[in-house]
Write a protein that holds these residues in place. Structure first.
Motif, PDB file in Angstrom:
ATOM      1  N   VAL A 132       0.830  -1.208   0.000  1.00  0.00           N
ATOM      2  CA  VAL A 132       0.000   0.000   0.000  1.00  0.00           C
ATOM      3  C   VAL A 132       0.865   1.258   0.000  1.00  0.00           C
ATOM      4  CG1 VAL A 132      -1.655   1.341   1.361  1.00  0.00           C
ATOM      5  CG2 VAL A 132      -1.987  -1.120   1.079  1.00  0.00           C
ATOM      6  N   ASN A 133       1.893   1.288   0.863  1.00  0.00           N
ATOM      7  CA  ASN A 133       2.737   2.478   0.956  1.00  0.00           C
ATOM      8  C   ASN A 133       3.420   2.812  -0.365  1.00  0.00           C
ATOM      9  OD1 ASN A 133       3.824   1.812   4.391  1.00  0.00           O
ATOM     10  ND2 ASN A 133       2.072   2.946   3.625  1.00  0.00           N
ATOM     11  N   PHE A 134       3.988   1.810  -1.007  1.00  0.00           N
ATOM     12  CA  PHE A 134       4.695   2.090  -2.259  1.00  0.00           C
ATOM     13  C   PHE A 134       3.731   2.260  -3.426  1.00  0.00           C
ATOM     14  CE2 PHE A 134       8.160   0.465   0.354  1.00  0.00           C
ATOM     15  CZ  PHE A 134       9.078   1.494   0.152  1.00  0.00           C
ATOM     16  N   ASP A 135       2.507   1.774  -3.285  1.00  0.00           N
ATOM     17  CA  ASP A 135       1.473   2.092  -4.265  1.00  0.00           C
ATOM     18  C   ASP A 135       1.149   3.578  -4.211  1.00  0.00           C
ATOM     19  OD1 ASP A 135      -0.631   1.424  -6.207  1.00  0.00           O
ATOM     20  OD2 ASP A 135      -2.008   1.883  -4.568  1.00  0.00           O
ATOM     21  N   VAL A 136       1.049   4.141  -3.003  1.00  0.00           N
ATOM     22  CA  VAL A 136       0.812   5.578  -2.863  1.00  0.00           C
ATOM     23  C   VAL A 136       1.982   6.356  -3.468  1.00  0.00           C
ATOM     24  CG1 VAL A 136       0.575   7.480  -1.206  1.00  0.00           C
ATOM     25  CG2 VAL A 136      -0.680   5.350  -0.843  1.00  0.00           C
ATOM     26  N   GLY A 170      12.889   0.199  -2.503  1.00  0.00           N
ATOM     27  CA  GLY A 170      12.051   0.230  -1.319  1.00  0.00           C
ATOM     28  C   GLY A 170      11.805  -1.142  -0.736  1.00  0.00           C
ATOM     29  N   GLY A 171      11.249  -1.135   0.465  1.00  0.00           N
ATOM     30  CA  GLY A 171      10.897  -2.378   1.140  1.00  0.00           C
ATOM     31  C   GLY A 171      10.640  -2.120   2.610  1.00  0.00           C
ATOM     32  N   GLY A 172      10.360  -3.164   3.348  1.00  0.00           N
ATOM     33  CA  GLY A 172      10.113  -3.040   4.774  1.00  0.00           C
ATOM     34  C   GLY A 172      11.381  -2.733   5.545  1.00  0.00           C
ATOM     35  N   LEU A 173      11.219  -2.072   6.689  1.00  0.00           N
ATOM     36  CA  LEU A 173      12.358  -1.677   7.508  1.00  0.00           C
ATOM     37  C   LEU A 173      13.203  -2.876   7.926  1.00  0.00           C
ATOM     38  CD1 LEU A 173      13.726   0.719   8.980  1.00  0.00           C
ATOM     39  CD2 LEU A 173      12.216   0.260  10.924  1.00  0.00           C
ATOM     40  N   ASP A 174      12.575  -4.017   8.097  1.00  0.00           N
ATOM     41  CA  ASP A 174      13.301  -5.212   8.511  1.00  0.00           C
ATOM     42  C   ASP A 174      14.250  -5.726   7.438  1.00  0.00           C
ATOM     43  OD1 ASP A 174      10.830  -5.634   7.188  1.00  0.00           O
ATOM     44  OD2 ASP A 174      10.927  -7.770   7.628  1.00  0.00           O
ATOM     45  N   LEU A 175      14.137  -5.203   6.216  1.00  0.00           N
ATOM     46  CA  LEU A 175      14.997  -5.667   5.129  1.00  0.00           C
ATOM     47  C   LEU A 175      16.307  -4.872   5.017  1.00  0.00           C
ATOM     48  CD1 LEU A 175      12.368  -6.253   2.282  1.00  0.00           C
ATOM     49  CD2 LEU A 175      13.297  -7.908   3.920  1.00  0.00           C
ATOM     50  N   ARG A 176      16.421  -3.787   5.778  1.00  0.00           N
ATOM     51  CA  ARG A 176      17.639  -2.974   5.666  1.00  0.00           C
ATOM     52  C   ARG A 176      18.891  -3.825   5.860  1.00  0.00           C
ATOM     53  NH1 ARG A 176      18.423   1.550   9.491  1.00  0.00           N
ATOM     54  NH2 ARG A 176      20.075   2.167   8.044  1.00  0.00           N
ATOM     55  N   HIS A 199      12.197   2.872   3.255  1.00  0.00           N
ATOM     56  CA  HIS A 199      11.752   1.732   4.041  1.00  0.00           C
ATOM     57  C   HIS A 199      10.505   2.094   4.845  1.00  0.00           C
ATOM     58  CE1 HIS A 199      16.039   0.778   3.319  1.00  0.00           C
ATOM     59  NE2 HIS A 199      15.595  -0.466   3.256  1.00  0.00           N
ATOM     60  N   ASN A 200       9.476   1.277   4.692  1.00  0.00           N
ATOM     61  CA  ASN A 200       8.289   1.466   5.523  1.00  0.00           C
ATOM     62  C   ASN A 200       8.474   0.755   6.855  1.00  0.00           C
ATOM     63  OD1 ASN A 200       7.676  -1.011   3.607  1.00  0.00           O
ATOM     64  ND2 ASN A 200       6.449  -1.358   5.448  1.00  0.00           N
ATOM     65  N   ALA A 201       7.876   1.335   7.905  1.00  0.00           N
ATOM     66  CA  ALA A 201       7.997   0.770   9.251  1.00  0.00           C
ATOM     67  C   ALA A 201       7.050  -0.417   9.429  1.00  0.00           C
ATOM     68  CB  ALA A 201       7.718   1.851  10.296  1.00  0.00           C
ATOM     69  N   TRP A 202       7.165  -1.040  10.578  1.00  0.00           N
ATOM     70  CA  TRP A 202       6.397  -2.238  10.868  1.00  0.00           C
ATOM     71  C   TRP A 202       4.970  -1.919  11.311  1.00  0.00           C
ATOM     72  CZ3 TRP A 202      10.609  -4.368  14.664  1.00  0.00           C
ATOM     73  CH2 TRP A 202      11.713  -4.806  13.928  1.00  0.00           C
ATOM     74  N   ILE A 203       4.132  -2.930  11.215  1.00  0.00           N
ATOM     75  CA  ILE A 203       2.885  -2.959  11.970  1.00  0.00           C
ATOM     76  C   ILE A 203       3.117  -3.933  13.110  1.00  0.00           C
ATOM     77  CG2 ILE A 203       0.488  -3.709  11.964  1.00  0.00           C
ATOM     78  CD1 ILE A 203       0.165  -2.622   9.224  1.00  0.00           C
TER      79      ILE A 203
END
Length: 469
Positions: free
Chosen positions: A45-49, A229-235, A259-263
């Motif tokens: 969703v974040n990278f779609d925006v 891009g990707g999730g923060l856990d992928l850094r 990087h997007n943060a976690w839920i």
């Protein structure tokens, strides 16, 4: 000017694409081992925006989002379930696609599978060996490793020294020169199915996780591209290793890292291993896809979100107020006149340009809706038309336009239910009207209280009472 937070530099930077008028974006997709949960789809969703906003700002976007369909976890889970690994991966990929579609995550320009790009991976590995940055293990395993000590810039993405890093737990360390060396190629083990291996100069085997994304990004975006891009856990270790092996192979790779943060649930990252995941089908049994998307978009992509159904309910209620305005405005003027000559509010544009500031952008959206409701009450049709147009444009950017055909199936059952509820509510409103005509105010108030207790709000207008949930 769009400004984006670059996690490599730790600063917000002006976004200057490598090619004028174009933007290239690569996002690490999921490893399709099991049903996607809310934490998984946040990245989508974040990278779609992001790609929607880049396009709105006039850029031609090439967006690649991969699927990892071969991995240790896929092999183990498939074995546990007594099914072929490729059957599990394909089944879970379809579930992921369904989840994206349910949340109006637009399809990328291309969605490559790791298993379709093994030759490109072998080519990069061979280049790294030739350049002195990789080596084949001498223990007979058939593994090939990246030599982290040979690359002086290793650690540049996460600003770590090699000495401070944990060992790479992706293969038996006995074949490694350094415990932190990571696998580029994994020799086939007798316990693994033959179908999960490919021929290579180092024997049959399969690629390591990190080399997959380097190969796919390079194939479709070239040696240098704009945003990864990707999730923060992928850094770390994934993106750190991608960057090192790509540049060691002579490829500049990404200019910006996002990087997007976690839920989280109960303060911990939502993941299957923690047993706290919430699958998309389960959540959509209770909320519409558009409401879940609104919930995810409402938070800034770099903010951690503590998931709860109470918070999701609050978000859904807030979105329904926006929908209510749109419905009332269209009813006032007719759908053919909605949005003529409208533009995005300057404050909304400023918020989105500031590192995708969706919380501030949504605040502008709600302010505009409140103004629109006031104008509806004043029966100012021309002004309502302009406000409705701005609201619809903002919703389009965020992927939240209720009129978007993608929500058709999502709203179909809801619309049928609304028709049933409308008939029941209208019957009670007729009773209320009869009571008021007879000056039986107690009976009229009792009907109103009954509806309010059921979550139905009544608004008396010059055209008669209107109701909303």
């Amino acid at each position: 000017m769009i400004r984006l937070y670059d996690t490599a530099t730790g600063a917000v930077r002006d976004f200057v694409p490598l090619q004028e008028g174009k933007a290239s974006l690569y996002v690490c997709g999921l490893t399709v081992q099991s049903e996607p949960h809310v934490g998984h789809v946040r990245s989508g969703v974040n990278f779609d925006v992001l790609q929607r906003w880049l396009r709105h700002r006039g850029l031609e976007v090439t967006f690649i989002r991969n699927v990892t369909d071969i991995d240790d976890k896929i092999l183990m889970k498939a074995a546990d379930q007594g099914r072929p690994w490729y059957n599990l991966a394909y089944d879970m990929q379809r579930s992921l696609t369904n989840a994206y579609e349910a949340l109006n995550v637009a399809a990328p320009t291309y969605e490559p599978l790791a298993t379709g790009h093994v030759p490109e991976m072998v080519e990069i590995i061979a280049t790294l060996i030739d350049n002195g940055h990789a080596y084949a293990a001498t223990d007979g395993s058939g593994d090939v490793y990246f030599d982290v000590r040979s690359w002086s810039s290793y650690g540049e993405l996460t600003h770590q020294r090699v000495e401070d890093m944990e060992a790479a737990a992706d293969a038996d360390p006995r074949g490694k020169r350094d415990p932190r060396d990571f696998a580029l190629w994994k020799g086939r083990k007798e316990s693994e199915p033959e179908t999960a291996s490919w021929p290579s100069p180092w024997g049959r085997g399969r690629p390591g996780w990190h080399i997959e994304c380097s190969a796919m990004a390079g194939k479709y975006l070239g040696p240098a591209f704009d945003i990864h891009g990707g999730g923060l856990d992928l850094r770390f270790p994934h993106h750190e290793n991608e960057l090192a092996q790509s540049r060691a192979a002579g490829r500049p790779f990404a200019s910006y890292w996002m990087h997007n943060a976690w839920i989280t649930t109960a303060g911990e990252k939502m993941s299957k291993s923690l047993g706290n995941s919430l699958t998309i089908p389960a959540v959509l049994d209770r909320f519409r896809g558009i409401e879940l998307r609104y919930y995810l978009v409402s938070a800034h992509y770099r903010s951690h979100v503590e998931f709860s159904f109470e918070a999701l309910e609050e978000a859904a209620s807030a979105f329904r107020r926006i929908e209510s305005f749109v419905d009332r405005a269209v009813e006032l003027m007719g759908p053919e006149d909605a949005g003529l000559g409208s533009e995005l509010p300057a404050a909304f544009v400023a918020a989105m340009d500031d590192d995708l500031g969706t919380p501030a952008a949504i605040a502008v959206l709600h302010d505009t809706v409140r103004e629109g409701n006031r104008l509806i009450a004043d029966r100012d049709v021309d002004a309502v038309q302009a406000v409705l147009g701005s609201v619809v444009l903002m919703l389009d950017v965020l992927g939240l336009n209720p009129a978007d055909p993608v929500w058709g199936s999502d709203r179909g059952a809801d619309d049928r239910l609304t028709g049933v509820v409308d008939t029941l509510v209208r019957g009670l409103l007729d009773q209320r009207a009869a009571a008021r005509a007879a000056k039986d105010w107690a009976a009229a108030d009792a009907v109103r209280d009954q509806l309010k207790a059921a979550g139905v709000e009544i608004t008396d207008t010059p055209d008669g009472p209107k109701w909303s949930v």
